[in-house]
Design a protein around this motif. Structure first.
Motif, PDB file in Angstrom:
ATOM      1  N   CYS A  62       0.915  -1.302   0.033  1.00  0.00           N
ATOM      2  CA  CYS A  62       0.100  -0.044  -0.094  1.00  0.00           C
ATOM      3  C   CYS A  62       1.021   1.319  -0.079  1.00  0.00           C
ATOM      4  N   THR A  63       0.126   2.284  -0.193  1.00  0.00           N
ATOM      5  CA  THR A  63       0.867   3.551  -0.409  1.00  0.00           C
ATOM      6  C   THR A  63       0.737   4.288   1.114  1.00  0.00           C
ATOM      7  N   ALA A  64       0.293   3.748   2.081  1.00  0.00           N
ATOM      8  CA  ALA A  64       0.102   4.335   3.285  1.00  0.00           C
ATOM      9  C   ALA A  64      -0.249   3.242   4.526  1.00  0.00           C
ATOM     10  N   ALA A  65       0.244   3.556   5.582  1.00  0.00           N
ATOM     11  CA  ALA A  65      -0.004   2.520   6.664  1.00  0.00           C
ATOM     12  C   ALA A  65      -1.557   2.240   6.829  1.00  0.00           C
ATOM     13  N   GLY A  66      -1.952   0.848   7.154  1.00  0.00           N
ATOM     14  CA  GLY A  66      -3.007   0.592   7.446  1.00  0.00           C
ATOM     15  C   GLY A  66      -3.859   0.207   6.221  1.00  0.00           C
ATOM     16  N   CYS A  67      -3.306   0.347   4.901  1.00  0.00           N
ATOM     17  CA  CYS A  67      -4.012  -0.086   3.664  1.00  0.00           C
ATOM     18  C   CYS A  67      -5.222   0.366   3.468  1.00  0.00           C
ATOM     19  N   GLY A  68      -5.605   1.494   3.725  1.00  0.00           N
ATOM     20  CA  GLY A  68      -7.058   2.187   3.818  1.00  0.00           C
ATOM     21  C   GLY A  68      -7.353   2.133   2.212  1.00  0.00           C
ATOM     22  N   GLY A  69      -8.733   2.527   2.062  1.00  0.00           N
ATOM     23  CA  GLY A  69      -9.202   2.686   0.725  1.00  0.00           C
ATOM     24  C   GLY A  69      -8.487   3.379  -0.410  1.00  0.00           C
ATOM     25  N   THR A  81       9.670   6.002  14.028  1.00  0.00           N
ATOM     26  CA  THR A  81       8.509   6.542  14.662  1.00  0.00           C
ATOM     27  C   THR A  81       7.234   6.891  13.598  1.00  0.00           C
ATOM     28  N   SER A  82       7.693   6.870  12.234  1.00  0.00           N
ATOM     29  CA  SER A  82       6.650   7.004  11.373  1.00  0.00           C
ATOM     30  C   SER A  82       5.820   5.891  11.066  1.00  0.00           C
ATOM     31  N   ALA A  83       4.486   6.143  10.860  1.00  0.00           N
ATOM     32  CA  ALA A  83       3.666   5.121  10.588  1.00  0.00           C
ATOM     33  C   ALA A  83       3.967   4.053   9.481  1.00  0.00           C
ATOM     34  N   ASP A  84       4.348   4.809   8.587  1.00  0.00           N
ATOM     35  CA  ASP A  84       4.522   4.064   7.273  1.00  0.00           C
ATOM     36  C   ASP A  84       5.750   2.788   7.337  1.00  0.00           C
ATOM     37  N   GLN A  85       6.714   3.857   8.147  1.00  0.00           N
ATOM     38  CA  GLN A  85       7.996   2.598   8.202  1.00  0.00           C
ATOM     39  C   GLN A  85       7.847   1.572   9.372  1.00  0.00           C
ATOM     40  N   GLN A  86       7.019   1.904  10.221  1.00  0.00           N
ATOM     41  CA  GLN A  86       6.304   0.854  11.185  1.00  0.00           C
ATOM     42  C   GLN A  86       5.521  -0.071  10.458  1.00  0.00           C
ATOM     43  N   GLU A  87       4.805   0.059   9.472  1.00  0.00           N
ATOM     44  CA  GLU A  87       3.936  -0.790   9.015  1.00  0.00           C
ATOM     45  C   GLU A  87       4.630  -2.036   8.223  1.00  0.00           C
ATOM     46  N   ASN A  88       6.037  -1.833   7.935  1.00  0.00           N
ATOM     47  CA  ASN A  88       6.750  -2.773   7.186  1.00  0.00           C
ATOM     48  C   ASN A  88       7.580  -3.506   8.394  1.00  0.00           C
ATOM     49  N   LEU A  89       7.403  -3.220   9.565  1.00  0.00           N
ATOM     50  CA  LEU A  89       7.971  -3.885  10.690  1.00  0.00           C
ATOM     51  C   LEU A  89       7.298  -4.572  11.731  1.00  0.00           C
ATOM     52  N   ASP A  90       5.873  -4.273  11.361  1.00  0.00           N
ATOM     53  CA  ASP A  90       4.983  -4.683  12.624  1.00  0.00           C
ATOM     54  C   ASP A  90       4.542  -6.045  12.517  1.00  0.00           C
ATOM     55  N   ALA A 128       0.155  -6.257   6.098  1.00  0.00           N
ATOM     56  CA  ALA A 128       0.345  -4.895   4.983  1.00  0.00           C
ATOM     57  C   ALA A 128       1.908  -4.573   4.975  1.00  0.00           C
ATOM     58  N   PHE A 129       2.157  -4.086   3.857  1.00  0.00           N
ATOM     59  CA  PHE A 129       3.506  -3.397   3.596  1.00  0.00           C
ATOM     60  C   PHE A 129       3.390  -2.000   3.034  1.00  0.00           C
ATOM     61  N   VAL A 130       4.172  -0.949   3.220  1.00  0.00           N
ATOM     62  CA  VAL A 130       4.077   0.072   2.579  1.00  0.00           C
ATOM     63  C   VAL A 130       5.221   0.495   1.529  1.00  0.00           C
ATOM     64  N   SER A 131       4.805   0.867   0.412  1.00  0.00           N
ATOM     65  CA  SER A 131       5.848   1.290  -0.625  1.00  0.00           C
ATOM     66  C   SER A 131       5.556   2.758  -1.208  1.00  0.00           C
ATOM     67  N   HIS A 132       6.369   3.654  -1.286  1.00  0.00           N
ATOM     68  CA  HIS A 132       5.891   4.944  -1.960  1.00  0.00           C
ATOM     69  C   HIS A 132       7.335   5.818  -1.850  1.00  0.00           C
TER      70      HIS A 132
END
Length: 260
Positions: free
Chosen positions: A177-184, A208-217, A221-225
């Protein structure tokens, strides 16, 4: 021989003439004038400031160039690692498990071949894949900044992608996704089998940023942008992933799936 002449007018003016067969006439007034032509401390300081500005204007772009080269190098590396995973699957009919810090670069499958992976989210098993590169003290292959390359493998259907991939194997559940949580509207790739990524130039394993946390939680879900800077929006991870269609195509071509 040296000759010294005192002239009345010279005496009144304070000048003394020194003659030598091999040297021009030198007067005390000449010497005083030469001394006055030296640099003052202010002038030297100005020169140093100018030199510093020149070096700064040169070194700044060089530092940026080196960073960009490292980014491009890491992007190329993880593309090679994806190809290595596809090659491994083409030979074996399944993908390797992730490595852990203590597995010496080998996949962590403690119950032996054909068993479940011990972890879903870990590191690229470079020793299992037979990769060359730079390694850290745990024998894990690293990116251009010395951080180990991360690797996640979807565990759908009791680790089917790590055991025996078939046409009927259920679709994996990872989303990019392009943002943490992979919303709509943020999903750019669904049903992803595996993800390979670098935590980037900041080497932040506890972001501390949500997008980088998403890749390690440790979820699906993973973020790429594109990179972003600053506190809660910081992002410089570099990632690549395996889609089921790409994996299936390589397995069919290699004869691991029907249709060889």
């Amino acid at each position: 021989m040296w000759s010294i002449y005192f002239h009345p007018k010279a005496a009144l003016s304070g000048a003394v003439t020194v003659n030598s067969p091999s040297a021009p006439n030198i007067t005390s007034r000449n010497l005083s004038s030469a001394r006055n032509k030296g640099f003052t401390l202010v002038e030297i300081a100005v020169v140093l400031v100018i030199v510093g500005l020149i070096f700064g204007s040169i070194l700044g772009p060089l530092s940026t160039q080196r960073q960009n080269q490292k980014i491009k190098s890491t992007e190329a590396l993880i593309e090679d690692f994806r190809d290595a995973l596809l090659g491994y699957a083409s030979l074996n009919g399944f993908l390797p498990c992730p490595a852990i810090l203590t597995s010496d670069g080998q996949e962590e499958r403690s119950a032996g071949p054909g068993s479940d992976c011990d972890t879903e989210h870990g590191y690229l098993p470079s020793a299992t894949l037979g990769l060359n590169g730079r390694f850290d003290s745990n024998n894990l292959i690293t990116d251009a900044w010395g951080s180990p390359i991360r690797y996640s493998l979807n565990n759908v259907s009791a680790w089917a992608y790590a055991k025996d991939i078939q046409m009927a194997t259920p679709s994996p559940t990872y989303n990019i996704c392009t943002a943490a949580g992979c919303g709509g509207g943020t999903v750019v790739a669904g049903n992803v089998v595996a993800v390979v990524f670098s935590i980037g130039p900041d080497r932040d394993a506890a972001p501390t940023s949500a997008d980088q946390q998403e890749n390690l939680d440790g979820d699906d879900a993973f973020v790429s942008h594109p990179p972003a800077e600053g506190g809660n929006v910081q992002f410089d991870d570099i990632s690549i992933w395996l889609s089921p269609s790409t994996l299936t195509l390589h397995l069919v071509k290699s004869g691991q799936l029907g249709g060889g």
